[in-house]
Design a protein around this motif. Structure first.
Motif, short mmCIF file in Angstrom:
data_model
loop_
_atom_site.label_atom_id
_atom_site.label_comp_id
_atom_site.label_asym_id
_atom_site.label_seq_id
_atom_site.Cartn_x
_atom_site.Cartn_y
_atom_site.Cartn_z
N ARG A 215 0.91 -1.14 -0.17
CA ARG A 215 -0.03 -0.24 -0.04
C ARG A 215 0.89 1.06 -0.07
N GLN A 216 0.26 2.40 -0.55
CA GLN A 216 1.42 3.58 -0.67
C GLN A 216 0.65 4.71 -0.81
N ASP A 217 1.18 5.74 0.01
CA ASP A 217 0.90 7.00 0.17
C ASP A 217 1.46 8.09 -0.36
N PHE A 218 0.83 9.00 -1.21
CA PHE A 218 1.81 10.08 -1.66
C PHE A 218 1.35 11.41 -1.36
N LEU A 219 2.20 12.31 -0.82
CA LEU A 219 1.94 13.74 -0.78
C LEU A 219 2.86 14.56 -1.60
N GLY A 220 2.24 15.55 -2.26
CA GLY A 220 2.96 16.46 -3.14
C GLY A 220 2.48 17.82 -3.05
N ALA A 221 3.64 18.61 -3.30
CA ALA A 221 3.07 19.91 -3.58
C ALA A 221 4.07 20.81 -4.46
N VAL A 222 3.37 21.61 -5.32
CA VAL A 222 4.04 21.96 -6.74
C VAL A 222 3.68 23.64 -6.41
N HIS A 223 4.87 24.58 -6.54
CA HIS A 223 4.50 26.15 -6.29
C HIS A 223 5.37 26.72 -7.28
N VAL A 224 4.85 27.70 -8.05
CA VAL A 224 5.26 28.43 -9.31
C VAL A 224 5.47 29.79 -8.97
N LEU A 225 6.43 30.35 -8.66
CA LEU A 225 6.75 31.76 -8.37
C LEU A 225 6.90 32.58 -9.53
N PRO A 226 6.44 33.28 -9.91
CA PRO A 226 6.55 34.26 -11.23
C PRO A 226 7.74 35.40 -10.64
N ILE A 227 8.65 35.57 -11.36
CA ILE A 227 9.81 36.76 -11.35
C ILE A 227 9.77 37.36 -12.39
N GLY A 228 9.07 38.64 -12.31
CA GLY A 228 8.94 39.84 -13.56
C GLY A 228 8.03 38.80 -14.46
N ASP A 229 8.19 39.47 -15.73
CA ASP A 229 7.54 38.91 -16.93
C ASP A 229 8.09 37.69 -17.71
N THR A 230 9.34 37.37 -17.55
CA THR A 230 9.88 36.36 -18.18
C THR A 230 10.55 35.29 -17.49
N GLN A 231 10.38 35.50 -16.19
CA GLN A 231 11.25 34.48 -15.14
C GLN A 231 10.03 33.81 -14.30
N LYS A 232 10.60 32.34 -13.90
CA LYS A 232 9.87 31.99 -12.67
C LYS A 232 10.73 30.79 -12.20
N LEU A 233 10.09 30.59 -10.62
CA LEU A 233 10.89 29.42 -10.07
C LEU A 233 9.67 28.71 -9.62
N LYS A 234 10.12 27.25 -9.97
CA LYS A 234 9.06 26.19 -9.47
C LYS A 234 9.81 25.33 -8.45
N ASP A 236 8.90 21.61 -6.59
CA ASP A 236 8.30 20.37 -6.52
C ASP A 236 8.61 19.58 -5.42
N LEU A 237 7.95 19.27 -4.51
CA LEU A 237 8.25 18.52 -3.30
C LEU A 237 7.31 17.17 -3.44
N ARG A 238 7.93 15.85 -3.24
CA ARG A 238 7.16 14.68 -3.34
C ARG A 238 7.69 13.78 -2.21
N TYR A 239 6.68 13.11 -1.68
CA TYR A 239 6.98 11.99 -0.61
C TYR A 239 6.26 10.68 -0.83
N PHE A 240 6.61 9.66 -0.93
CA PHE A 240 6.20 8.47 -0.90
C PHE A 240 6.25 7.41 0.20
N ARG A 241 5.17 6.63 0.89
CA ARG A 241 5.52 5.83 1.84
C ARG A 241 4.66 4.61 1.51
N SER A 242 5.58 3.53 1.50
CA SER A 242 5.13 2.43 0.78
C SER A 242 5.35 1.06 2.11
N ARG A 243 4.49 0.42 2.11
CA ARG A 243 4.54 -0.65 3.25
C ARG A 243 4.09 -1.96 2.54
N ALA A 244 4.33 -3.20 3.09
CA ALA A 244 3.98 -4.53 2.61
C ALA A 244 2.69 -4.67 3.24
#
Length: 425
Positions: A215-234, A236-244
């Motif tokens: 069985r597996q649980d997933f938590l994720g968060a994605v954030h995009v930060l615009p920097i002016g008109d031509t730039q951005k910083l993304k 991406d955080l991911r976590y998986f927990r898997s157990r028998a």
């Protein structure tokens, strides 16, 4: 056509006039050099053409609409040979040689009410807990049912159950398993939610269960930060927990996962997390990240390569940045640092041309012979899609990888692809 006589005229019109039929062509030259492999094939070198006929119907009229999709896939061997086919992950075998051709057909019945859609039949999931593989000539296809609901703004709910899969290089369906598992499971169930806060933040939670494996649980968060008109910083955080669970938890033979496990019993017990940051500006893209796999066992998601249908029946993708051409960096204990530079030449007035280079370096791999083994991979990508003229949409892609590992044989790999999609209506 059979539905025509029993459907109202307006429903028939929506079903037909909203339909799409595309014919896709893919030619793939695949060369995988395993020079120092002492126990298996040293080299695979093949050329094949794939055809993909993709029909997507519209929906009948009314509060509940019905539709039908069809997916026809066919592979044709152009060049292979007994000495170059052994260990192939692209073309199914006919004895000890490559098959001349292979094909399959999948149907998907669909129903839609308001903003909720139900699919039953052939599916190609693209979710954090399951990603269909399309890394060879023909795509992997799953069988089951899936519902997606977008009734509320910013909220997407997904649930489903799968019982069969057809490998990327096969015409035959099998049950599901994990890498190393030799027994089939007929029940992969999942549910998840995507919640979008504004236009820049996405939060995700998914739960999946592969009967008798994990069985597996997933938590994720994605954030995009615009920097002016031509730039951005993304970010991406991911976590998986898997157990028998089930047979894997009780240590029954045939249900063990491959690779190192803490007590050598093949039991699944894993946590995997990653943090990835991407900065883009004026066509340039700079990516950097870190991924850590816990010590007790490898990261798992469905993989049928060990079920006995041949390596062509296997092949899997994972929702990880480290899922690359030759490795996915998911062995027990593995800690991976990775960086990528990509450039979109549209910024220089050459739309359709893209290039990238990625490097991944890892250590702390646990195996039966050591607890601090290393592995690295370097990937190159160069692609161009024609933007105009009679051959608009014709694509060319070169992929090159070099991988050195203390855990598995080193590999050098090249893939050359030519793709084109013709819209029939």
């Amino acid at each position: 056509m059979a539905l025509g006589p029993v459907l109202p005229l307006s429903a028939n019109a929506d079903f037909i006039t909203d339909s799409k039929l595309n014919l896709g062509f893919r030619t793939l030259y695949y060369n995988n050099d395993n020079r120092d492999n002492k126990t298996g094939p040293s080299k695979t070198q093949e050329l094949a053409k794939g055809l993909k006929l993709d029909f997507q119907s519209g929906y009948t009229d009314g509060p509940v609409g019905f539709g039908l999709d069809a997916l026809g896939l066919m592979g044709i061997t152009l060049d292979s040979g007994k000495g170059r086919h052994v260990g192939s992950t692209m073309i199914p075998s006919d004895g000890d040689r490559a098959a001349d051709e292979w094909s399959r057909l999948g149907l998907t019945f669909k129903m839609k009410a308001s903003k909720t859609e139900v699919l039953v039949g052939t599916l190609a999931p693209k979710l954090p807990i399951l990603v269909f593989n399309d890394g060879r000539l023909l795509q992997q296809a799953f069988q089951g049912a899936m519902v997606t609901s977008r009734e509320f703004d910013g909220l997407t709910l997904v649930a489903g159950k799968l019982d069969k899969v057809t490998g990327r290089g096969s015409s035959d369906r099998t049950g599901l398993a994990v890498g190393g598992g030799r027994e089939q499971s007929d029940n992969f169930s999942f549910a998840g939610v995507d919640y979008k806060l504004g236009s820049n933040l996405l939060l995700q939670y998914y739960h999946a269960s592969l009967k008798d494996y994990y069985r597996q649980d997933f938590l994720g968060a994605v954030h995009v930060l615009p920097i002016g008109d031509t730039q951005k910083l993304k970010t991406d955080l991911r976590y998986f927990r898997s157990r028998a669970q089930g047979a894997n938890a009780s240590g029954q033979g045939g249900y063990q996962v491959a690779g190192y496990t803490e007590n050598g019993d093949g039991k699944i017990d894993n946590d995997t997390w990653s943090a990835t940051f991407t900065y883009t500006v004026n066509g340039h893209s700079f990516l950097g990240g870190y991924q850590k796999v816990s010590d007790n066992s490898a990261f798992v998601q469905p993989n049928q390569a060990s079920l006995g249908g041949g390596v062509e029946a296997g092949g899997s993708s994972t929702y990880l940045y480290t899922d690359r051409l030759t490795s996915n960096f998911t062995r027990a204990g593995q800690a991976t640092r990775y960086a990528q530079y990509a450039y979109d030449f549209a910024a220089m007035g050459i739309p359709g041309l893209n290039a990238s280079v990625m490097y991944l370096d890892s250590d702390s791999i646990k195996t039966a012979t050591g607890s601090d083994q290393r592995e690295w991979e370097r990937d190159l990508s160069l692609g161009y899609v024609m933007q105009s003229g009679p051959l608009k949409g014709l694509g060319f892609l070169w992929l090159n990888a070099k991988m050195h590992s203390e855990a598995v044989p080193n590999q050098d790999q090249n893939r050359l692809l030519v793709t084109y999609t013709l819209s029939l209506f």
